[in-house]
Design an enzyme around this catalytic site. Structure first.
Site, PDB file in Angstrom:
ATOM      1  N   TYR A  15       0.792  -1.237   0.000  1.00 14.44           N
ATOM      2  CA  TYR A  15       0.000   0.000   0.000  1.00 14.44           C
ATOM      3  C   TYR A  15       0.820   1.282   0.000  1.00 14.44           C
ATOM      4  O   TYR A  15       0.274   2.367   0.080  1.00 14.44           O
ATOM      5  CB  TYR A  15      -0.916   0.009   1.231  1.00 14.44           C
ATOM      6  CG  TYR A  15      -1.883  -1.141   1.222  1.00 14.44           C
ATOM      7  CD1 TYR A  15      -2.853  -1.236   0.233  1.00 14.44           C
ATOM      8  CD2 TYR A  15      -1.808  -2.145   2.181  1.00 14.44           C
ATOM      9  CE1 TYR A  15      -3.730  -2.306   0.203  1.00 14.44           C
ATOM     10  CE2 TYR A  15      -2.682  -3.215   2.153  1.00 14.44           C
ATOM     11  CZ  TYR A  15      -3.638  -3.294   1.157  1.00 14.44           C
ATOM     12  OH  TYR A  15      -4.505  -4.348   1.125  1.00 14.44           O
ATOM     13  N   ASP A  17       2.788   2.777  -2.311  1.00 10.57           N
ATOM     14  CA  ASP A  17       2.732   3.654  -3.487  1.00 10.57           C
ATOM     15  C   ASP A  17       1.450   4.490  -3.461  1.00 10.57           C
ATOM     16  O   ASP A  17       1.485   5.706  -3.586  1.00 10.57           O
ATOM     17  CB  ASP A  17       2.776   2.805  -4.769  1.00 10.57           C
ATOM     18  CG  ASP A  17       3.913   1.802  -4.741  1.00 10.57           C
ATOM     19  OD1 ASP A  17       5.066   2.232  -4.780  1.00 10.57           O
ATOM     20  OD2 ASP A  17       3.640   0.582  -4.637  1.00 10.57           O
ATOM     21  N   TYR A 193       5.331  -6.957   7.757  1.00 15.58           N
ATOM     22  CA  TYR A 193       5.326  -8.037   6.773  1.00 15.58           C
ATOM     23  C   TYR A 193       5.496  -9.341   7.547  1.00 15.58           C
ATOM     24  O   TYR A 193       5.638  -9.321   8.767  1.00 15.58           O
ATOM     25  CB  TYR A 193       6.481  -7.861   5.779  1.00 15.58           C
ATOM     26  CG  TYR A 193       6.574  -6.470   5.184  1.00 15.58           C
ATOM     27  CD1 TYR A 193       5.629  -6.030   4.263  1.00 15.58           C
ATOM     28  CD2 TYR A 193       7.590  -5.598   5.559  1.00 15.58           C
ATOM     29  CE1 TYR A 193       5.707  -4.746   3.720  1.00 15.58           C
ATOM     30  CE2 TYR A 193       7.676  -4.320   5.023  1.00 15.58           C
ATOM     31  CZ  TYR A 193       6.732  -3.900   4.110  1.00 15.58           C
ATOM     32  OH  TYR A 193       6.799  -2.639   3.588  1.00 15.58           O
ATOM     33  N   ARG A 271       5.582  -0.310   9.110  1.00 16.56           N
ATOM     34  CA  ARG A 271       6.432  -0.886   8.059  1.00 16.56           C
ATOM     35  C   ARG A 271       6.559   0.111   6.908  1.00 16.56           C
ATOM     36  O   ARG A 271       5.970   1.195   6.948  1.00 16.56           O
ATOM     37  CB  ARG A 271       5.820  -2.192   7.574  1.00 16.56           C
ATOM     38  CG  ARG A 271       4.583  -1.995   6.711  1.00 16.56           C
ATOM     39  CD  ARG A 271       3.935  -3.315   6.331  1.00 16.56           C
ATOM     40  NE  ARG A 271       3.060  -3.151   5.178  1.00 16.56           N
ATOM     41  CZ  ARG A 271       2.172  -4.055   4.784  1.00 16.56           C
ATOM     42  NH1 ARG A 271       2.023  -5.159   5.469  1.00 16.56           N
ATOM     43  NH2 ARG A 271       1.444  -3.834   3.703  1.00 16.56           N
ATOM     44  N   GLY A 272       7.265  -0.295   5.844  1.00 20.80           N
ATOM     45  CA  GLY A 272       7.268   0.449   4.588  1.00 20.80           C
ATOM     46  C   GLY A 272       7.708   1.892   4.741  1.00 20.80           C
ATOM     47  O   GLY A 272       8.794   2.182   5.264  1.00 20.80           O
ATOM     48  N   GLU A 273       6.869   2.788   4.325  1.00 20.44           N
ATOM     49  CA  GLU A 273       7.242   4.194   4.289  1.00 20.44           C
ATOM     50  C   GLU A 273       6.192   5.097   4.947  1.00 20.44           C
ATOM     51  O   GLU A 273       6.476   5.841   5.873  1.00 20.44           O
ATOM     52  CB  GLU A 273       7.466   4.592   2.826  1.00 20.44           C
ATOM     53  CG  GLU A 273       7.917   6.012   2.669  1.00 20.44           C
ATOM     54  CD  GLU A 273       8.554   6.291   1.305  1.00 20.44           C
ATOM     55  OE1 GLU A 273       9.221   5.414   0.731  1.00 20.44           O
ATOM     56  OE2 GLU A 273       8.388   7.433   0.845  1.00 20.44           O
ATOM     57  N   SER A 275       3.300   4.407   6.726  1.00 20.06           N
ATOM     58  CA  SER A 275       2.902   4.105   8.112  1.00 20.06           C
ATOM     59  C   SER A 275       4.060   4.428   9.059  1.00 20.06           C
ATOM     60  O   SER A 275       3.853   4.843  10.204  1.00 20.06           O
ATOM     61  CB  SER A 275       2.485   2.638   8.259  1.00 20.06           C
ATOM     62  OG  SER A 275       3.531   1.770   7.890  1.00 20.06           O
TER      63      SER A 275
END
Ligand code: TRH
Length: 377
Positions: A15, A17, A193, A271-273, A275
């Site tokens: 999610y 992007d 993840y 995680r990711g960017e 959040s």
């Protein structure tokens, strides 16, 4: 006439992007009085962020943003004044040709991934010449003055403070998710993840003397939690108890509700960017599951952020937070580091609040993009 913006988003996976581009698009409209078209090639992912959206509409307006399906077969449109390609997604060739031949020149930006590494400052804002005489500028988000900053809505911290000061609002929000607070329990949210370290964290939480309520939105993390529990498929609303740990399965929520979840918790695993940044704005300690890259490139990014974030913490708190983050991201046992992090909670709480304020003292990414355009004109 309002300045027009086209933002292109190709959903590669997960999610991030769509999360970043949707947040940017609506902030530009809400705060900078510009007209934004958001081109998305996967509307189902968009609907997860914005449940009011129609997954079948070729064009729709959501929160003032014109959201267009970026279909494989490109239909010619007049390019906007500012074109943002997110994360190096490839623009349709016909659109690029139209940019080159447009009478009024177009600012073309590639919005890059977030990194705390040193080299980012040197690359932020650099142009790269493209065919047709166009220049494409690299725009890097980041944590220091020489970067494009972080996405942050103008009133975000004011809204956060009001919510965090309002016990009733928190209780009602959590009840809406089906979560009744237990007296004295620590509240943690979990968005990650698949993670080999997760079982060791759940073990230590279950065996703790302090009670924990762990809120897990539907998604990839839930599969690992389910495996640890040894249960069959878990549905939203499920509540399961193991020792001092109570696990709540909550729905995947809109971006705005997810902010409320982060603001409600004492500790957030993200995680990711996007959040990851939102958890920083929550002003509470966090645990980051970084997106894995080939050849462990992500570990350089992780270490760069750890070094920046932990600067100014007392040595012990710095050491245990680093150990926890490294163990979490390498699939090692997190039990010992978590216990130490728990003991350092007062320092870490204070530090997280200070970090958010420091970051908020810089221009936000949307404002920096608008300023970049004005300087370029
Ligand atoms: O989903 P992510 O892991 O996304 C990405 C992508 O994988 C991308 O390809 C990769 O390069 C990047 O990570 C680093 O994590 P992220 O960025 O945190 O995006 C999640 C979005 O989902 C974010 O906008 C918050 C939102 N969200 C909700 O709106 N509701 C929810 O309930 C939850 C859990 C998240």
């Amino acid at each position: 006439m309002r300045v027009t913006w086209d933002i292109f988003c190709s959903v590669v996976d997960n999610y991030g992007d769509i999360g970043v581009t949707w947040r940017l698009a609506r902030q530009l409209v809400a705060e900078h009085d510009v007209a934004v078209r958001l081109w998305v090639d996967d509307l189902l992912s968009f609907v997860r962020m914005c449940p009011a959206a129609d997954p079948a509409a070729l064009a729709q307006v959501q929160q003032g943003v014109e959201v267009r399906l970026w279909a494989q077969e490109w239909q010619a449109v007049e390019p906007a004044d500012v074109v943002v390609e997110a994360f190096a997604c490839e623009l349709p060739a016909a659109y690029v040709a139209a940019m080159a031949s447009r009478e009024r020149k177009v600012l073309w930006l590639n919005l890059e991934y977030l990194s705390a590494e040193d080299w980012v400052e040197g690359c932020h804002g650099l142009p790269s010449m493209q065919s047709g005489g166009l220049a494409k500028f690299f725009f890097f988000p980041g944590f220091s003055a020489g970067t494009g900053g972080l996405l942050r809505e103008r009133d975000l911290l004011v809204r956060r403070d009001a919510f965090q000061a309002d016990t009733k609002a928190r209780v009602e929000f959590l009840q809406g998710l089906g979560v009744e607070l237990l007296a004295g329990a620590r509240l943690i949210s979990l968005f990650c993840y698949e993670n080999a370290a997760l079982a060791s964290w759940l073990d230590v939480l279950a065996g703790d003397t302090v009670r924990t309520q762990l809120l897990v939105p539907e998604g990839r993390a839930l599969a690992s939690v389910t495996h640890w529990l040894g249960e069959g498929e878990l549905k939203v609303g499920a509540v399961l108890r193991r020792g001092a740990l109570q696990i709540h399965v909550v729905p995947f929520m809109s971006q705005d509700e997810y902010d409320l979840l982060l603001w409600s918790c004492d500790f957030n695993a993200v995680r990711g960017e996007d959040s990851f940044i939102r958890a920083q704005w929550a002003g509470r300690p966090l645990l980051w599951h970084i997106y894995q890259q080939d050849e462990d490139v992500h570990l350089d990014k992780l270490n760069a952020f750890i070094a920046l974030y932990t600067h100014g913490l007392p040595a012990e708190a710095q050491a245990c937070l680093s150990s926890l983050w490294l163990a979490w991201n390498t699939g090692a046992d997190v039990g010992g580091a978590w216990r130490q992090v728990h003991n350092a909670a007062p320092e870490l709480d204070q530090h997280a609040a200070k970090w958010a304020l420091e970051q908020a003292s810089r221009p936000d990414l949307a404002a920096a993009l608008v300023q970049f355009y004005l300087n370029w004109l």
